[in-house]
Scaffold this motif. Structure first.
Motif, PDB file in Angstrom:
ATOM      1  N   MET A   1      16.708 -33.569   2.472  1.00 37.44           N
ATOM      2  CA  MET A   1      17.761 -34.053   3.364  1.00 37.44           C
ATOM      3  C   MET A   1      18.169 -32.956   4.318  1.00 37.44           C
ATOM      4  O   MET A   1      18.055 -31.775   4.005  1.00 37.44           O
ATOM      5  CB  MET A   1      18.929 -34.635   2.521  1.00 37.44           C
ATOM      6  N   ASN A   2      18.636 -33.332   5.498  1.00 42.76           N
ATOM      7  CA  ASN A   2      18.997 -32.345   6.513  1.00 42.76           C
ATOM      8  C   ASN A   2      20.506 -32.271   6.767  1.00 42.76           C
ATOM      9  O   ASN A   2      21.040 -31.202   7.038  1.00 42.76           O
ATOM     10  CB  ASN A   2      18.304 -32.663   7.840  1.00 42.76           C
ATOM     11  N   PHE A   3      21.146 -33.431   6.688  1.00 41.60           N
ATOM     12  CA  PHE A   3      22.567 -33.479   7.043  1.00 41.60           C
ATOM     13  C   PHE A   3      23.398 -34.084   5.910  1.00 41.60           C
ATOM     14  O   PHE A   3      22.928 -34.949   5.172  1.00 41.60           O
ATOM     15  CB  PHE A   3      22.774 -34.284   8.333  1.00 41.60           C
ATOM     16  N   ASN A  20      21.613 -24.786 -12.542  1.00 37.17           N
ATOM     17  CA  ASN A  20      20.396 -23.965 -12.614  1.00 37.17           C
ATOM     18  C   ASN A  20      19.283 -24.534 -11.747  1.00 37.17           C
ATOM     19  O   ASN A  20      18.132 -24.158 -11.891  1.00 37.17           O
ATOM     20  CB  ASN A  20      19.946 -23.813 -14.073  1.00 37.17           C
ATOM     21  N   ARG A  21      19.621 -25.454 -10.847  1.00 34.69           N
ATOM     22  CA  ARG A  21      18.620 -26.023  -9.950  1.00 34.69           C
ATOM     23  C   ARG A  21      19.097 -25.931  -8.514  1.00 34.69           C
ATOM     24  O   ARG A  21      20.291 -25.974  -8.228  1.00 34.69           O
ATOM     25  CB  ARG A  21      18.403 -27.509 -10.249  1.00 34.69           C
ATOM     26  N   LEU A  22      18.108 -25.853  -7.620  1.00 30.02           N
ATOM     27  CA  LEU A  22      18.430 -25.896  -6.192  1.00 30.02           C
ATOM     28  C   LEU A  22      18.968 -27.280  -5.844  1.00 30.02           C
ATOM     29  O   LEU A  22      18.391 -28.295  -6.242  1.00 30.02           O
ATOM     30  CB  LEU A  22      17.177 -25.621  -5.355  1.00 30.02           C
ATOM     31  N   ARG A  23      20.071 -27.284  -5.116  1.00 27.98           N
ATOM     32  CA  ARG A  23      20.660 -28.557  -4.661  1.00 27.98           C
ATOM     33  C   ARG A  23      20.928 -28.470  -3.173  1.00 27.98           C
ATOM     34  O   ARG A  23      21.099 -27.383  -2.622  1.00 27.98           O
ATOM     35  CB  ARG A  23      22.003 -28.823  -5.353  1.00 27.98           C
ATOM     36  N   TYR A  34      23.434 -34.405  -5.260  1.00 29.51           N
ATOM     37  CA  TYR A  34      22.490 -34.475  -6.370  1.00 29.51           C
ATOM     38  C   TYR A  34      21.440 -35.541  -6.076  1.00 29.51           C
ATOM     39  O   TYR A  34      21.750 -36.609  -5.548  1.00 29.51           O
ATOM     40  CB  TYR A  34      23.225 -34.832  -7.670  1.00 29.51           C
ATOM     41  N   GLN A  35      20.203 -35.237  -6.411  1.00 25.29           N
ATOM     42  CA  GLN A  35      19.142 -36.232  -6.274  1.00 25.29           C
ATOM     43  C   GLN A  35      18.535 -36.450  -7.646  1.00 25.29           C
ATOM     44  O   GLN A  35      18.116 -35.512  -8.300  1.00 25.29           O
ATOM     45  CB  GLN A  35      18.095 -35.754  -5.265  1.00 25.29           C
ATOM     46  N   ASN A  36      18.530 -37.701  -8.078  1.00 23.96           N
ATOM     47  CA  ASN A  36      18.106 -38.039  -9.434  1.00 23.96           C
ATOM     48  C   ASN A  36      16.994 -39.068  -9.387  1.00 23.96           C
ATOM     49  O   ASN A  36      16.790 -39.707  -8.363  1.00 23.96           O
ATOM     50  CB  ASN A  36      19.306 -38.569 -10.229  1.00 23.96           C
ATOM     51  N   PRO A  37      16.302 -39.257 -10.526  1.00 24.09           N
ATOM     52  CA  PRO A  37      15.199 -40.229 -10.533  1.00 24.09           C
ATOM     53  C   PRO A  37      15.669 -41.633 -10.170  1.00 24.09           C
ATOM     54  O   PRO A  37      16.823 -41.989 -10.394  1.00 24.09           O
ATOM     55  CB  PRO A  37      14.702 -40.189 -11.981  1.00 24.09           C
ATOM     56  N   ARG A  38      14.754 -42.396  -9.627  1.00 24.07           N
ATOM     57  CA  ARG A  38      15.051 -43.786  -9.297  1.00 24.07           C
ATOM     58  C   ARG A  38      14.480 -44.688 -10.392  1.00 24.07           C
ATOM     59  O   ARG A  38      13.418 -44.424 -10.959  1.00 24.07           O
ATOM     60  CB  ARG A  38      14.449 -44.129  -7.953  1.00 24.07           C
ATOM     61  N   SER A 109       9.327 -38.838  -9.643  1.00 27.03           N
ATOM     62  CA  SER A 109      10.743 -39.015 -10.006  1.00 27.03           C
ATOM     63  C   SER A 109      11.137 -40.484 -10.101  1.00 27.03           C
ATOM     64  O   SER A 109      12.115 -40.939  -9.490  1.00 27.03           O
ATOM     65  CB  SER A 109      11.668 -38.281  -9.033  1.00 27.03           C
ATOM     66  N   GLN A 110      10.343 -41.242 -10.860  1.00 30.28           N
ATOM     67  CA  GLN A 110      10.649 -42.648 -11.071  1.00 30.28           C
ATOM     68  C   GLN A 110      10.547 -42.996 -12.554  1.00 30.28           C
ATOM     69  O   GLN A 110       9.768 -42.406 -13.292  1.00 30.28           O
ATOM     70  CB  GLN A 110       9.677 -43.548 -10.290  1.00 30.28           C
TER      71      GLN A 110
END
Ligand SMILES: [Zn+2]
Length: 181
Positions: A1-3, A20-23, A34-38, A109-110
């Motif tokens: 994501m950019n914005f 402990n993760r890049l966000r 946060y980006q999580n599995p779909r 990530s599914q």
């Protein structure tokens, strides 16, 4: 994501305090994105000896056969998502949903989840995302024209389990989806 979806400021990547993760973090409003599995939920609709498949009208895998399934929405249960997708893609109503197969696909990530379900009646039709919808006996399944490995694996499990009349829940990883020699 950019914005930042909250304030529109450009986001940056960093590890938040205590994480402990890049966000993606917004330096303007401090929102952590946060980006999580779909989760993809679907049904294996059954009518007697036959199962219902949909031929996809959309990419990916346009023209290939699939079980009705799609992304779970906020505010619904897993079972509701599976039934809704069946209604949307096959204009079909299902009952007696039973959790059946789960596939963890961490490389994309599914999480795929299919329920076994009974068709309520034969009043089905192609929905917006389908070219056609059809019932298949086991020997009629277009194995070479299935859209996704999760669909083929679920069908294989189903026909094998049906012979035994026992349907254990199967939680499988990608190894189960690789073609066998
Ligand atoms: Zn922001």
């Amino acid at each position: 994501m950019n914005f930042c979806s909250h304030c529109g400021n450009p986001v940056e990547q960093r590890i938040p305090l205590g994480d402990n993760r890049l966000r993606f973090v917004c330096p303007q409003c401090q929102t952590i994105h946060y980006q999580n599995p779909r989760i993809i939920a679907g049904c294996l609709p059954v009518w007697g000896e036959q199962v219902l498949l949909c031929r996809r009208a959309i990419e990916p895998r346009c023209g290939f056969w699939t079980l009705p399934a799609g992304f779970m929405e906020n505010g619904e249960t897993l079972e509701q998502a599976a039934a809704r997708e069946t209604q949307e893609e096959a204009c079909a109503r299902v009952r007696e949903l039973s959790l059946y197969t789960l596939f963890d696909l961490p490389h994309i990530s599914q999480l795929y989840v299919f329920f076994r379900a009974e068709l309520v009646d034969l009043d089905f039709a192609a929905g917006e995302e389908s070219l056609e919808v059809q019932l298949f006996h086991e020997h009629e399944i277009p194995w070479q024209e299935l859209a996704f490995p999760t669909v083929g694996r679920t069908l294989k499990c189903y026909f094998a389990d049906r012979r035994e009349q026992v349907y254990p829940i199967r939680n499988e990883g990608i190894a189960a989806l690789r073609p066998r020699e």
